[in-house]
Design a protein around this motif. Structure first.
Motif, mmCIF file in Angstrom:
data_model
loop_
_atom_site.group_PDB
_atom_site.id
_atom_site.type_symbol
_atom_site.label_atom_id
_atom_site.label_comp_id
_atom_site.label_asym_id
_atom_site.label_seq_id
_atom_site.Cartn_x
_atom_site.Cartn_y
_atom_site.Cartn_z
ATOM 1 N N LEU A 1 21.934 28.493 25.291
ATOM 2 C CA LEU A 1 21.345 27.765 26.417
ATOM 3 C C LEU A 1 22.146 26.515 26.748
ATOM 4 O O LEU A 1 22.379 26.204 27.924
ATOM 5 N N VAL A 2 22.567 25.809 25.716
ATOM 6 C CA VAL A 2 23.373 24.600 25.918
ATOM 7 C C VAL A 2 24.697 24.962 26.589
ATOM 8 O O VAL A 2 25.132 24.309 27.547
ATOM 9 N N GLY A 3 25.352 26.020 26.102
ATOM 10 C CA GLY A 3 26.631 26.421 26.668
ATOM 11 C C GLY A 3 26.525 26.827 28.127
ATOM 12 O O GLY A 3 27.351 26.416 28.963
ATOM 13 N N ILE A 4 25.520 27.629 28.449
ATOM 14 C CA ILE A 4 25.338 28.071 29.840
ATOM 15 C C ILE A 4 25.052 26.890 30.757
ATOM 16 O O ILE A 4 25.596 26.779 31.863
ATOM 17 N N SER A 5 24.190 25.978 30.295
ATOM 18 C CA SER A 5 23.839 24.810 31.100
ATOM 19 C C SER A 5 25.059 23.926 31.355
ATOM 20 O O SER A 5 25.270 23.435 32.469
ATOM 21 N N CYS A 6 25.873 23.723 30.326
ATOM 22 C CA CYS A 6 27.083 22.908 30.497
ATOM 23 C C CYS A 6 28.044 23.548 31.494
ATOM 24 O O CYS A 6 28.638 22.857 32.339
ATOM 25 N N PHE A 7 28.198 24.869 31.418
ATOM 26 C CA PHE A 7 29.094 25.565 32.345
ATOM 27 C C PHE A 7 28.591 25.441 33.783
ATOM 28 O O PHE A 7 29.373 25.178 34.714
ATOM 29 N N LEU B 1 26.724 23.161 35.062
ATOM 30 C CA LEU B 1 26.750 21.783 35.548
ATOM 31 C C LEU B 1 28.166 21.239 35.724
ATOM 32 O O LEU B 1 28.434 20.486 36.668
ATOM 33 N N PHE B 2 29.082 21.624 34.802
ATOM 34 C CA PHE B 2 30.376 20.957 34.776
ATOM 35 C C PHE B 2 31.594 21.878 34.855
ATOM 36 O O PHE B 2 32.732 21.400 34.883
ATOM 37 N N VAL C 1 34.457 20.266 28.812
ATOM 38 C CA VAL C 1 33.137 20.900 28.828
ATOM 39 C C VAL C 1 32.958 21.779 27.587
ATOM 40 O O VAL C 1 31.871 21.834 27.000
ATOM 41 N N ALA C 2 34.024 22.458 27.182
ATOM 42 C CA ALA C 2 33.952 23.296 25.985
ATOM 43 C C ALA C 2 33.583 22.448 24.769
ATOM 44 O O ALA C 2 32.713 22.805 23.971
ATOM 45 N N GLY C 3 34.255 21.305 24.622
ATOM 46 C CA GLY C 3 33.942 20.406 23.513
ATOM 47 C C GLY C 3 32.546 19.837 23.624
ATOM 48 O O GLY C 3 31.830 19.710 22.621
ATOM 49 N N LEU C 4 32.140 19.490 24.841
ATOM 50 C CA LEU C 4 30.805 18.942 25.068
ATOM 51 C C LEU C 4 29.723 19.948 24.685
ATOM 52 O O LEU C 4 28.717 19.590 24.048
ATOM 53 N N ALA C 5 29.927 21.209 25.049
ATOM 54 C CA ALA C 5 28.945 22.252 24.748
ATOM 55 C C ALA C 5 28.754 22.411 23.243
ATOM 56 O O ALA C 5 27.621 22.491 22.755
#
Length: 326
Positions: free
Chosen positions: A93-99, A101-102, A108-112
């Motif tokens: 869920l975190v990964g999909i949301s980051c993608f 949004l950003f 973004v990969a590191g942020l996720a």
């Protein structure tokens, strides 16, 4: 050279493994069958129109690493059902949301991954492969990113359900590695003998406080740690021995724990009828504190240091007792 190799092994965390060949094969077979089962059942669900998949992705790559934990370390805290389930779903869920949004940049990969780690910590579901799931969503390309949140249902949730069910059934065939770990803990608890009265009794709360003070994630459940220490204490109470004499060629332990533990072998010794000030022994440290060091001391000093005699059995140092069959 040997002290350097010993230090290097300690530095990189290379330790001896006393796991039997049978257990290694059982773990390998379990991991192999579980991934095959995931792919087979997911394919059946899609081809039978039970689930709709707009992508050919049926298996999450990080499930291969989850299989390592579930079948090689089934009693680890990182391998338990909530860790596996929460870790993968939350991170997905975190990964999909980051993608969404950003985008899919390296930032973004590191942020996720970072946000997934933080979220898993706060929801008590640390699972290393959750980070891989979050990363896969961001850098997986259109095949995965076009699925959006549907990716959580298929393949993630379907994969999780299948691998957990398979792990419960497969590990359940072997009473020493039943999964989840609580099932094995209950069996061990019923089998533990009643401990003798002790002046100071360690408690579950002591373990919790110590783990909190350590301030580092430990891949062992408090229950498993309690079982291990209780069995060790019972073993010590049943097998308290002291070396009657210090002889050349024999191996002794000081019986301590952690960094103070040491194993020494008598390389040479003066005749037992020597005068006290000449009654010396030459010893070599085989393992533990001062490994590979060679030194000399009075036999009386060595006797005071030594708690019991040991031998090596299946890559582990074990006590020598009068009725030992080793």
């Amino acid at each position: 050279m040997k002290p350097f190799i010993h230090e290097l092994r300690s530095l990189v965390g290379y330790t001896s493994n006393s796991t039997s060949h049978a257990e290694k094969l059982i773990s390998a077979l379990g991991g192999s069958l579980s991934i095959g089962c995931i792919f087979w059942l997911a394919q059946i669900l899609v081809e039978g129109d039970i689930l709709d998949s707009t992508s050919g992705v049926l298996v999450v790559a990080s499930m291969g690493a989850s299989a390592v934990l579930l079948f090689a370390v089934p009693h680890g805290a990182l391998s338990q059902p909530w860790a596996v389930t929460g870790g993968h779903i939350l991170s997905g869920l975190v990964g999909i949301s980051c993608f969404k949004l950003f985008g899919d940049s390296f930032i973004v990969a590191g942020l996720a991954v970072g946000l997934a780690i933080g979220a898993m910590y706060y929801l008590h579901c640390i699972h290393p492969l959750g980070g891989a799931t979050a990363l896969t969503v961001v850098i997986g390309g259109p095949t995965i990113t076009d699925m959006g949140y549907q990716y959580i249902l298929l393949p993630v949730i379907i994969n999780i359900v299948i691998i957990l069910l398979f792990s419960v059934i497969y590990n359940g065939l072997f009473k020493w590695c039943r999964y989840p770990a609580h099932l094995t803990h209950r069996l061990k608890k019923s089998a533990l003998t009643k401990p003798i009265n002790r002046q100071y009794e360690l408690t579950h709360e002591d373990f919790a406080a110590a783990m909190q003070e350590l301030d580092s994630y430990v891949d062992i459940t408090p229950e498993g740690l309690a079982d291990l220490l209780e069995l060790a204490k019972q073993h010590a109470e049943k097998n308290i021995t002291h070396p009657a004499e210090i002889l050349a060629g024999r191996i002794y332990s000081n019986g301590k724990m952690g960094n103070l533990w040491s194993i020494r072998q008598i390389v040479d010794a003066a005749p037992t009828d020597s005068q006290p000030h000449r009654d010396q022994v030459i010893y070599k440290v085989l393992s533990g504190d001062g490994a590979y060091k060679i030194d000399i001391c009075l036999r009386s000093e060595f006797h005071q240091w030594a708690r019991f005699e040991v031998i090596k059995h299946q890559q582990q140092w074990v006590k020598v007792t009068t009725d030992s069959s080793l």
